[in-house]
Design an enzyme around this catalytic site. Sequence first.
Site, mmCIF file in Angstrom:
data_model
loop_
_atom_site.group_PDB
_atom_site.id
_atom_site.type_symbol
_atom_site.label_atom_id
_atom_site.label_comp_id
_atom_site.label_asym_id
_atom_site.label_seq_id
_atom_site.Cartn_x
_atom_site.Cartn_y
_atom_site.Cartn_z
ATOM 1 N N LYS A 16 0.859 -1.201 0.000
ATOM 2 C CA LYS A 16 0.000 0.000 0.000
ATOM 3 C C LYS A 16 0.888 1.242 0.000
ATOM 4 O O LYS A 16 2.053 1.196 0.426
ATOM 5 C CB LYS A 16 -0.946 0.025 1.199
ATOM 6 C CG LYS A 16 -0.271 0.108 2.580
ATOM 7 C CD LYS A 16 -0.031 1.525 3.081
ATOM 8 C CE LYS A 16 0.739 1.530 4.402
ATOM 9 N NZ LYS A 16 1.476 2.707 4.743
ATOM 10 N N ASP A 154 -2.154 -1.840 10.147
ATOM 11 C CA ASP A 154 -2.285 -1.837 8.687
ATOM 12 C C ASP A 154 -2.906 -3.129 8.137
ATOM 13 O O ASP A 154 -3.216 -3.213 6.949
ATOM 14 C CB ASP A 154 -0.907 -1.668 8.024
ATOM 15 C CG ASP A 154 -0.391 -0.234 8.116
ATOM 16 O OD1 ASP A 154 -1.196 0.658 8.467
ATOM 17 O OD2 ASP A 154 0.790 -0.008 7.833
HETATM 18 P P1 ATP Z 1 3.842 -0.828 8.014
HETATM 19 O O1 ATP Z 1 3.623 0.200 6.915
HETATM 20 O O2 ATP Z 1 2.684 -1.789 8.186
HETATM 21 O O3 ATP Z 1 4.346 -0.256 9.304
HETATM 22 P P2 ATP Z 1 6.374 -1.443 6.913
HETATM 23 O O4 ATP Z 1 6.273 -1.494 5.425
HETATM 24 O O5 ATP Z 1 6.926 -0.186 7.491
HETATM 25 O O6 ATP Z 1 4.973 -1.786 7.502
HETATM 26 P P3 ATP Z 1 7.197 -4.161 7.175
HETATM 27 O O7 ATP Z 1 7.792 -4.485 5.863
HETATM 28 O O8 ATP Z 1 5.842 -4.666 7.448
HETATM 29 O O9 ATP Z 1 7.245 -2.593 7.447
HETATM 30 O O10 ATP Z 1 8.234 -4.670 8.270
HETATM 31 C C1 ATP Z 1 8.358 -4.116 9.543
HETATM 32 C C2 ATP Z 1 9.074 -5.112 10.457
HETATM 33 O O11 ATP Z 1 8.260 -6.245 10.607
HETATM 34 C C3 ATP Z 1 10.396 -5.593 9.903
HETATM 35 O O12 ATP Z 1 11.430 -5.065 10.680
HETATM 36 C C4 ATP Z 1 10.362 -7.103 9.989
HETATM 37 O O13 ATP Z 1 11.405 -7.669 10.735
HETATM 38 C C5 ATP Z 1 9.038 -7.441 10.662
HETATM 39 N N1 ATP Z 1 8.303 -8.496 9.930
HETATM 40 C C6 ATP Z 1 7.597 -9.474 10.504
HETATM 41 N N2 ATP Z 1 7.040 -10.257 9.584
HETATM 42 C C7 ATP Z 1 7.367 -9.779 8.381
HETATM 43 C C8 ATP Z 1 7.092 -10.189 7.043
HETATM 44 N N3 ATP Z 1 6.350 -11.253 6.766
HETATM 45 N N4 ATP Z 1 7.582 -9.426 6.046
HETATM 46 C C9 ATP Z 1 8.321 -8.322 6.328
HETATM 47 N N5 ATP Z 1 8.642 -7.923 7.567
HETATM 48 C C10 ATP Z 1 8.168 -8.635 8.591
#
Ligand code: ATP
Length: 321
Positions: A16, A154
């Site tokens: 997203k 999210d």
């Molecule tokens: P959001 O916008 O929901 O905060 P994001 O894009 O900033 O998400 P993610 O890629 O969801 O961040 O990852 C955040 C943290 O979650 C990472 O540091 C990672 O270690 C942990 N994590 C747990 N499960 C997963 C997964 N399946 N894929 C990616 N990261 C994951």
Amino acid sequence: MMNDNSVSIGLKSYAKINLSLDVKGVTDDGMHLVEMVMQQILLCDEVAMRWTPAEAAGTADHDALQINLKTNRSYLPTDERNLAYQAALVMRDIAENAPAGTLDINIKKRIPVAAGLAGGSGNGAAVLHGLNVLWDLGLSLQQLCDAGAKLGSDVPFCVMGQAAENEALKDRFAGDPLACHCALATGTGTDLVPLKGLKSHIVLSKPPISVSTAKAYQGIDNIEIKTRPNTAELIEGLKTRDLSRIEKNMVNVLENYTLMEYPTVVYTKNKMQELCGERAVLMSGSGPSVYGLTDSIRQSRSICDEMLKLNRESFWTRTTY
Ligand code: ATP
């Protein structure tokens, strides 16, 4: 072990972007109250799931749910710390008859991690959907969103977006207004109202740093925010496909923290703006990903080529609608 009683499903777990992000206040327990427009994009991870019931798997302990998780990113946890794993545990607790057997989850990641693109949240949402099908639980989209809210703010939006875009789910949720590509999120981010979304090609670029979402929200607590989105006007612009009204209100208040802390994000944003010209360029979530709107695939590709010289994780893609 493969056997005849195994059932499988493969789902796409989409990223997203935030078309806007405003912070309206903080609750007594420190949670930030937001008002943001979230839009699904085509860039996705692939989440493959296989369920083998205990008898068939020959598992000794028939009460046990064994979860085997693999990803193509060696640095990601494959245990309870992974949102996909946590999602399976949430579904186990929801299921009336505790499922016994082996769940194999294989995640092919493309979405940059910790990037403000809800990549991990999407993987959690895909497992909620997947087990709803594989375990024949018959949960509604609202029930899946409620389950998702336990995993992260999210996740419910990812549940909704995946229901609208995945071929394997479309019929199941046809006609449910919650199956949508764009939504207004309020409260702690989990109160969602479906919106008509944005139809656009985009380029996305992530500098090679991680930004802590919690720190970004805390970081703006003491900063005077000069520019905020007019969310109502943004929604009106989306409804009437009035691009100038949309672009004028594409504002993310978390830029006030992330751009101040990380010069590499400023550099990425400036470069993207230079290449996108008059079109809107914005950071997604707490960053560090930055995206820009473009007029065509062709333009997206050439801008992406330039951004790749700066950041290895740069993509051309489009919104879903
Ligand atoms: P959001 O916008 O929901 O905060 P994001 O894009 O900033 O998400 P993610 O890629 O969801 O961040 O990852 C955040 C943290 O979650 C990472 O540091 C990672 O270690 C942990 N994590 C747990 N499960 C997963 C997964 N399946 N894929 C990616 N990261 C994951």
